[in-house]
Design an enzyme around this catalytic site. Structure first.
Site, PDB file in Angstrom:
ATOM      1  N   SER A 102       0.397   1.354  12.364  1.00 20.54           N
ATOM      2  CA  SER A 102       1.408   2.336  11.984  1.00 20.54           C
ATOM      3  C   SER A 102       2.022   2.960  13.244  1.00 20.54           C
ATOM      4  O   SER A 102       2.546   2.239  14.091  1.00 20.54           O
ATOM      5  CB  SER A 102       0.787   3.366  11.036  1.00 20.54           C
ATOM      6  OG  SER A 102       1.763   4.122  10.389  1.00 20.54           O
ATOM      7  N   TRP A 103       1.970   4.299  13.404  1.00 21.00           N
ATOM      8  CA  TRP A 103       2.494   4.900  14.632  1.00 21.00           C
ATOM      9  C   TRP A 103       1.889   4.247  15.868  1.00 21.00           C
ATOM     10  O   TRP A 103       2.557   4.092  16.896  1.00 21.00           O
ATOM     11  CB  TRP A 103       2.214   6.402  14.666  1.00 21.00           C
ATOM     12  CG  TRP A 103       2.074   6.950  16.052  1.00 21.00           C
ATOM     13  CD1 TRP A 103       0.923   7.303  16.687  1.00 21.00           C
ATOM     14  CD2 TRP A 103       3.139   7.161  17.005  1.00 21.00           C
ATOM     15  NE1 TRP A 103       1.192   7.725  17.980  1.00 21.00           N
ATOM     16  CE2 TRP A 103       2.546   7.646  18.202  1.00 21.00           C
ATOM     17  CE3 TRP A 103       4.524   6.985  16.973  1.00 21.00           C
ATOM     18  CZ2 TRP A 103       3.288   7.962  19.335  1.00 21.00           C
ATOM     19  CZ3 TRP A 103       5.273   7.289  18.105  1.00 21.00           C
ATOM     20  CH2 TRP A 103       4.653   7.774  19.264  1.00 21.00           C
ATOM     21  N   ASP A 262       6.128  -2.565   2.058  1.00 23.47           N
ATOM     22  CA  ASP A 262       6.041  -1.345   2.858  1.00 23.47           C
ATOM     23  C   ASP A 262       7.413  -0.689   2.913  1.00 23.47           C
ATOM     24  O   ASP A 262       8.277  -1.106   3.679  1.00 23.47           O
ATOM     25  CB  ASP A 262       5.545  -1.668   4.259  1.00 23.47           C
ATOM     26  CG  ASP A 262       5.219  -0.426   5.075  1.00 23.47           C
ATOM     27  OD1 ASP A 262       5.634   0.673   4.671  1.00 23.47           O
ATOM     28  OD2 ASP A 262       4.543  -0.561   6.112  1.00 23.47           O
ATOM     29  N   HIS A 290       1.902  -0.438   2.919  1.00 26.00           N
ATOM     30  CA  HIS A 290       1.561   0.110   4.232  1.00 26.00           C
ATOM     31  C   HIS A 290       0.056  -0.037   4.469  1.00 26.00           C
ATOM     32  O   HIS A 290      -0.659   0.934   4.711  1.00 26.00           O
ATOM     33  CB  HIS A 290       1.990   1.575   4.294  1.00 26.00           C
ATOM     34  CG  HIS A 290       2.113   2.112   5.686  1.00 26.00           C
ATOM     35  ND1 HIS A 290       3.080   1.685   6.574  1.00 26.00           N
ATOM     36  CD2 HIS A 290       1.396   3.053   6.353  1.00 26.00           C
ATOM     37  CE1 HIS A 290       2.956   2.327   7.710  1.00 26.00           C
ATOM     38  NE2 HIS A 290       1.934   3.166   7.608  1.00 26.00           N
TER      39      HIS A 290
END
Length: 317
Positions: A102-103, A262, A290
């Site tokens: 993710s990030w 996602d 996700h």
């Protein structure tokens, strides 16, 4: 704990084989922290020297970004990249395999673009580039899929008395202002509104909207909302953005693992990155969003393939 400057210390940990291939894991958020360490089982412990750390301002690192008087100006992507370099040098790692989720995929890419000579490969799961397109998508456009939840998010900002009106200014900028407001009640309410939105936009492919149990921790909830809105309001502090600097990734093998469903980070983001990065492979898991079990299996398999490759490469140090 490792002192990294500006009064910050970052928490780090190692597991696996001391003589294994160094691999560093970058957690999501921003501000998500390592959690209980579930990232470790994505690496074969007999083959990897597994390194994890809580990014500055969150998790077990100190001080937390919600500490009174904390200067968020000392918490940017450039600071996180420098922290990684300090940790790499402290652990006497020459080059490492970089994993991000993710990030953490944005941070992994930004680190590799800043220090390509220190990267033996990259594995990214739930890919995002945190540029203006990606941020506006996750904070505005996805409201077309979850209109009720987005309306609640926007209405809260409109009623908070900071001058925000939908269609006039960025909602993410409003929440960055609210989560750092002088009034603790305003900060708390903004964090609650923000994490409800988080639960919605990651829910497709997971069986429906589910409240993240970590939100029950007041400190974590406010810390997470503060750091996410801080980074997103500034498009991850990356100028030029990642997709305009992909030449810095040439020669680095990479694996991109993404869920077709996602909606937080649409597949076109991973696709554009893959197209601009020779030597990368893109794995689209058709039934997942996700994150999911198939993505986790692809993640483990990707690390194994990279280990096979690295173990058969000549040591160029």
């Amino acid at each position: 704990m490792l002192a990294v400057g500006d009064g910050h210390e970052i928490y780090w940990e190692e597991s696996g084989s001391p003589d294994g291939i160094p691999a560093v894991y970058l957690h999501g958020g921003p501000g998500g922290g390592l959690g209980a360490g579930g990232y470790r089982n994505k690496f074969a412990p007999t083959r990897f020297r597994i390194i994890g750390f809580d990014q500055r301002g969150c998790g077990r690192s100190t001080p937390l970004a919600t500490t009174a008087g904390y200067d968020l100006g000392q918490n940017t992507t450039a600071h996180l990249i420098e922290d990684m370099e300090r940790l790499r040098e402290y652990l006497q790692v020459d080059r490492w395999l970089v994993n991000g989720a993710s990030w953490g995929t944005t941070l992994a890419l930004a680190y590799a673009q800043a220090h390509p000579e220190r990267v033996r490969g990259i594995v990214l799961v739930a890919v995002t580039t945190t540029d203006r397109f990606a941020v506006d998508w996750i904070t505005e456009t996805v409201g077309a899929i979850y209109p009720e939840a987005w309306d609640r998010l926007a209405t809260h900002a409109e009623q908070a008395g900071i001058g925000y009106r939908r269609g006039n200014g960025r909602l993410i900028a409003a929440y960055a202002q609210l989560t750092t407001h002088a009034d603790p009640a305003i900060r708390s309410a903004a964090a609650r509104a923000w994490v409800e939105w988080e639960d919605h936009h990651i829910s497709i492919g997971t069986g429906g909207v589910q409240r993240n149990p970590r939100w029950e921790d007041d400190e974590f909830r406010e810390l997470f909302a503060t750091l996410v809105t801080h980074y997103w309001a500034h498009d991850a502090f990356l100028t030029p953005p990642i997709l305009e600097r992909t030449d810095r990734l040439h020669g680095i093998p990479g694996t991109l693992i993404h869920g077709r469903h996602d909606v937080s980070s649409p597949a076109v983001i991973a696709w554009r990155l893959h197209r601009a990065w020779p030597g990368s492979e893109l794995i689209l898991e058709e039934g997942e969003g996700h994150g999911g079990t198939a993505m986790v299996e692809s993640w483990r398999a990707a690390n194994t393939r990279h280990a096979d490759r690295i173990e058969n490469e000549p040591d160029i140090r």
